[in-house]
Scaffold this motif. Structure first.
Motif, PDB file in Angstrom:
ATOM      1  N   GLN A 165       0.804  -1.212   0.000  1.00  0.00           N
ATOM      2  CA  GLN A 165       0.000   0.000   0.000  1.00  0.00           C
ATOM      3  C   GLN A 165       0.844   1.272   0.000  1.00  0.00           C
ATOM      4  O   GLN A 165       0.359   2.340  -0.362  1.00  0.00           O
ATOM      5  CB  GLN A 165      -0.923   0.027   1.232  1.00  0.00           C
ATOM      6  CG  GLN A 165      -2.042  -0.996   1.179  1.00  0.00           C
ATOM      7  CD  GLN A 165      -3.045  -0.750   2.282  1.00  0.00           C
ATOM      8  OE1 GLN A 165      -2.690  -0.536   3.440  1.00  0.00           O
ATOM      9  NE2 GLN A 165      -4.312  -0.762   1.931  1.00  0.00           N
ATOM     10  N   ARG A 166       2.106   1.145   0.398  1.00  0.00           N
ATOM     11  CA  ARG A 166       2.950   2.332   0.506  1.00  0.00           C
ATOM     12  C   ARG A 166       4.398   1.927   0.229  1.00  0.00           C
ATOM     13  O   ARG A 166       5.181   1.737   1.168  1.00  0.00           O
ATOM     14  CB  ARG A 166       2.805   2.954   1.893  1.00  0.00           C
ATOM     15  CG  ARG A 166       3.360   4.360   2.012  1.00  0.00           C
ATOM     16  CD  ARG A 166       3.173   4.897   3.422  1.00  0.00           C
ATOM     17  NE  ARG A 166       3.610   6.281   3.518  1.00  0.00           N
ATOM     18  CZ  ARG A 166       3.748   6.970   4.639  1.00  0.00           C
ATOM     19  NH1 ARG A 166       3.459   6.388   5.796  1.00  0.00           N
ATOM     20  NH2 ARG A 166       4.157   8.215   4.634  1.00  0.00           N
ATOM     21  N   PRO A 167       4.766   1.782  -1.019  1.00  0.00           N
ATOM     22  CA  PRO A 167       6.127   1.349  -1.349  1.00  0.00           C
ATOM     23  C   PRO A 167       7.184   2.228  -0.698  1.00  0.00           C
ATOM     24  O   PRO A 167       7.062   3.459  -0.665  1.00  0.00           O
ATOM     25  CB  PRO A 167       6.166   1.470  -2.883  1.00  0.00           C
ATOM     26  CG  PRO A 167       4.736   1.312  -3.301  1.00  0.00           C
ATOM     27  CD  PRO A 167       3.934   1.974  -2.217  1.00  0.00           C
ATOM     28  N   GLY A 168       8.217   1.579  -0.151  1.00  0.00           N
ATOM     29  CA  GLY A 168       9.297   2.306   0.502  1.00  0.00           C
ATOM     30  C   GLY A 168       9.086   2.518   1.985  1.00  0.00           C
ATOM     31  O   GLY A 168      10.015   2.929   2.693  1.00  0.00           O
ATOM     32  N   ALA A 169       7.876   2.247   2.464  1.00  0.00           N
ATOM     33  CA  ALA A 169       7.595   2.412   3.887  1.00  0.00           C
ATOM     34  C   ALA A 169       7.991   1.153   4.645  1.00  0.00           C
ATOM     35  O   ALA A 169       8.294   0.116   4.060  1.00  0.00           O
ATOM     36  CB  ALA A 169       6.121   2.721   4.103  1.00  0.00           C
ATOM     37  N   ARG A 170       8.010   1.236   5.976  1.00  0.00           N
ATOM     38  CA  ARG A 170       8.304   0.095   6.841  1.00  0.00           C
ATOM     39  C   ARG A 170       7.146  -0.099   7.811  1.00  0.00           C
ATOM     40  O   ARG A 170       6.435   0.864   8.146  1.00  0.00           O
ATOM     41  CB  ARG A 170       9.592   0.327   7.650  1.00  0.00           C
ATOM     42  CG  ARG A 170      10.848   0.475   6.826  1.00  0.00           C
ATOM     43  CD  ARG A 170      11.293  -0.821   6.165  1.00  0.00           C
ATOM     44  NE  ARG A 170      11.585  -1.879   7.121  1.00  0.00           N
ATOM     45  CZ  ARG A 170      12.761  -2.033   7.724  1.00  0.00           C
ATOM     46  NH1 ARG A 170      13.757  -1.185   7.480  1.00  0.00           N
ATOM     47  NH2 ARG A 170      12.956  -3.031   8.566  1.00  0.00           N
ATOM     48  N   ILE A 171       6.964  -1.331   8.247  1.00  0.00           N
ATOM     49  CA  ILE A 171       5.890  -1.623   9.196  1.00  0.00           C
ATOM     50  C   ILE A 171       6.398  -1.484  10.630  1.00  0.00           C
ATOM     51  O   ILE A 171       7.395  -2.093  11.002  1.00  0.00           O
ATOM     52  CB  ILE A 171       5.323  -3.031   8.976  1.00  0.00           C
ATOM     53  CG1 ILE A 171       4.520  -3.076   7.679  1.00  0.00           C
ATOM     54  CG2 ILE A 171       4.439  -3.453  10.153  1.00  0.00           C
ATOM     55  CD1 ILE A 171       3.911  -4.423   7.377  1.00  0.00           C
ATOM     56  N   TRP A 172       5.738  -0.639  11.391  1.00  0.00           N
ATOM     57  CA  TRP A 172       5.907  -0.635  12.847  1.00  0.00           C
ATOM     58  C   TRP A 172       4.848  -1.596  13.368  1.00  0.00           C
ATOM     59  O   TRP A 172       3.668  -1.267  13.404  1.00  0.00           O
ATOM     60  CB  TRP A 172       5.709   0.770  13.428  1.00  0.00           C
ATOM     61  CG  TRP A 172       5.903   0.833  14.917  1.00  0.00           C
ATOM     62  CD1 TRP A 172       5.311   0.062  15.866  1.00  0.00           C
ATOM     63  CD2 TRP A 172       6.765   1.733  15.636  1.00  0.00           C
ATOM     64  NE1 TRP A 172       5.732   0.405  17.122  1.00  0.00           N
ATOM     65  CE2 TRP A 172       6.629   1.434  17.019  1.00  0.00           C
ATOM     66  CE3 TRP A 172       7.622   2.755  15.251  1.00  0.00           C
ATOM     67  CZ2 TRP A 172       7.322   2.138  17.994  1.00  0.00           C
ATOM     68  CZ3 TRP A 172       8.310   3.445  16.237  1.00  0.00           C
ATOM     69  CH2 TRP A 172       8.168   3.132  17.591  1.00  0.00           C
ATOM     70  N   GLY A 173       5.250  -2.786  13.720  1.00  0.00           N
ATOM     71  CA  GLY A 173       4.317  -3.797  14.188  1.00  0.00           C
ATOM     72  C   GLY A 173       4.448  -4.005  15.682  1.00  0.00           C
ATOM     73  O   GLY A 173       5.546  -3.931  16.241  1.00  0.00           O
ATOM     74  N   THR A 174       3.343  -4.260  16.327  1.00  0.00           N
ATOM     75  CA  THR A 174       3.363  -4.520  17.759  1.00  0.00           C
ATOM     76  C   THR A 174       2.302  -5.552  18.087  1.00  0.00           C
ATOM     77  O   THR A 174       1.397  -5.798  17.282  1.00  0.00           O
ATOM     78  CB  THR A 174       3.128  -3.223  18.551  1.00  0.00           C
ATOM     79  OG1 THR A 174       3.337  -3.466  19.948  1.00  0.00           O
ATOM     80  CG2 THR A 174       1.725  -2.681  18.347  1.00  0.00           C
ATOM     81  N   ASP A 175       2.426  -6.186  19.224  1.00  0.00           N
ATOM     82  CA  ASP A 175       1.396  -7.140  19.630  1.00  0.00           C
ATOM     83  C   ASP A 175       1.217  -7.084  21.134  1.00  0.00           C
ATOM     84  O   ASP A 175       2.128  -6.699  21.881  1.00  0.00           O
ATOM     85  CB  ASP A 175       1.756  -8.554  19.191  1.00  0.00           C
ATOM     86  CG  ASP A 175       2.671  -9.280  20.160  1.00  0.00           C
ATOM     87  OD1 ASP A 175       2.324 -10.395  20.580  1.00  0.00           O
ATOM     88  OD2 ASP A 175       3.740  -8.744  20.498  1.00  0.00           O
ATOM     89  N   VAL A 176       0.021  -7.446  21.566  1.00  0.00           N
ATOM     90  CA  VAL A 176      -0.284  -7.588  22.986  1.00  0.00           C
ATOM     91  C   VAL A 176      -1.146  -8.834  23.145  1.00  0.00           C
ATOM     92  O   VAL A 176      -1.654  -9.387  22.164  1.00  0.00           O
ATOM     93  CB  VAL A 176      -1.038  -6.363  23.552  1.00  0.00           C
ATOM     94  CG1 VAL A 176      -0.184  -5.113  23.480  1.00  0.00           C
ATOM     95  CG2 VAL A 176      -2.373  -6.155  22.828  1.00  0.00           C
TER      96      VAL A 176
END
Length: 467
Positions: free
Chosen positions: A337-348
């Protein structure tokens, strides 16, 4: 995010020469290799080691550790590099011990339903090896991670609701301690009342107490029948209520995954699927043919009572594979969806009764943010993930993503949950340890760390927050 403050010291004189004498050409100082070994798969910037050693045996790991301990050099173990909270970042530089060459399957014992593998064996490699035995290893974190790394981070994934996490599936470990000594944590007996539970001490310790070099694992029988399904719901509450009722009714679901509207829209666009773009549950049932059909029918009734619609079933391997692609493609679909971006992923992870509250809170605080967001969850055990697709060069987006993830973590802790159900702590979530455990428990963790690693050389700056 403020990065952990640790002093990066130059390697002591003669240390590289000693390493070369021990390892020959199985060292790397190439900038590209160092950069790769200092990062995982999340947004965290690379913090590279000074040198990488590619170990072949437990004895060699022990020799490397003794050399590093004598020189006061920090040590970080590395498997496949699939971690998400900065676990492999060499905050103080030093030596990275890459275990990927330790990829031998030592033994498989079908009659005992267990096996022993070296730390560098990946879960897919093991299951390929097991395919003719009628057995498989069930823990599936998504990535083709190494089994040593999965044990070190207490990994789980989509099948944990049925088979548990690495904590339940590791019988014994071979571990190299910070002084270079080698310990085996337990026998292969399925239960024991002897001594301290050393296996559980190292499962989830993230390389801060020891380097896992061999793992003995429980195996499971391949089920007779498997049936998968997907069902859309009118809202988040209806979907999560259905998941809770499935668990409360004792239905032995093998997988039960939640995907929110924005995540499903991304998957549809990426993979050419036509799933209804609304909160959705993915199910998988395993067992005998009769048991699977009974489980599926009961789940279908619960879903229908909560407004579930567009129920799709798949029982052939090809249909199941296509159905689950929508779930497994989530990471890449969001990235597209956003080439060049990175995912800030988190979980709880929270008690199941608090899951609806926590997911709705996560969606509420993400409304109107200037970047794509999504949520998915292993809702059968109260674990869910949020993902923010950010520009890593934007200080504003980094700060906003950090603020959102902090709010979710603190909400989970307030609901008697945890700041991480499966990603682990690394340095990314070390700041929540005091809030989750309290000072007495944190002091006990520090006492254990000092007792086992008095020089603080093993993966420094991880798990425990700065004093």
């Amino acid at each position: 995010m403020a990065l952990p403050i640790q002093t990066r010291l130059p390697l002591p004189a003669g240390f590289l020469d000693d390493l070369r004498a021990l390892m020959g050409d199985r060292l790397s100082l190439k900038p590209a290799d160092l950069d790769q070994h200092g990062r995982g798969e999340n947004w965290h910037p690379s913090m590279p080691p000074d040198v990488i050693a590619f170990a072949d045996t437990t004895a060699e790991v022990s020799a490397l550790v003794r050399l590093a301990a004598g020189a006061g050099v920090a040590v970080v173990a590395f498997g496949a590099g699939t971690s998400l909270e900065g676990h492999t970042a060499a905050i103080r530089g030093g030596l990275c011990i890459d275990l990927s060459r330790m990829d031998r399957i030592r033994s498989v014992r079908p009659e005992d339903m267990d096996c022993t593998v070296e730390a560098g064996v990946t879960r897919k490699q093991l299951n390929t090896h097991l395919r003719d035995t009628g057995l498989f290893f069930p823990v599936d974190p998504g990535a083709d991670a190494t089994l040593g790394g999965m044990a070190a981070t207490r990994a789980s994934g989509t099948s944990a609701v049925r088979y548990g996490t690495m904590r339940e599936n590791v019988l014994s470990l071979t571990v190299v301690l910070p002084d270079g000594s080698i310990v085996r944590t337990a026998s292969r007996a399925r239960k024991s009342a002897a001594g301290y539970d050393l296996t559980r001490l190292f499962v989830g310790s993230e390389g801060t107490l020891g380097i896992i070099t061999e793992v003995t694992l429980r195996l499971q029988g391949i089920p007779e029948a498997t049936l998968a399904a997907v069902c859309a719901f009118p809202d988040v509450r209806s979907a999560v209520t259905t998941a809770s009722e499935v668990i409360q009714c004792g239905i032995a679901v093998a997988r039960m995954e939640f995907v929110n509207t924005s995540a499903l829209a991304a998957v549809n666009a990426f993979g050419g699927f036509d799933h209804a773009e609304s909160p959705t549950l993915f199910f998988e049932f395993t067992g005998s043919a009769a048991a699977v059909r009974e489980q599926a029918d009961l789940t279908g009734d619960l879903a229908a009572a909560n407004g579930g619609a567009d129920f799709r079933w798949a029982d052939s391997p090809e249909e199941r594979t296509r159905l689950w692609h929508a779930r497994h493609d989530f990471h890449y679909a969001l990235m597209a969806q956003r080439p060049g971006a990175r995912i800030w992923g988190t979980d709880v992870c929270v008690p199941i009764s608090a899951l609806t509250d926590c997911i709705l809170f996560a969606e509420e605080i993400a409304a109107g943010v200037p970047f794509p967001t999504a949520a998915i969850g292993h809702v059968g055990d109260g674990n869910f993930h949020t993902a923010y697709l950010i520009d890593p060069a934007s200080a504003e987006e980094l700060a906003l993503a950090e603020a959102l993830s902090e709010k979710i973590a603190r909400r989970a802790i307030a609901l008697d949950g945890t700041c991480t159900g499966e990603h682990g702590v690394g340095y990314g979530k070390a700041k929540f340890m005091r809030e989750e455990f309290g000072d007495p428990a944190l002091a006990l963790m520090r006492l254990l760390k000092r007792a086992v690693d008095p020089q603080d050389l093993f993966n420094p700056g991880k798990v425990l927050p700065p004093v």
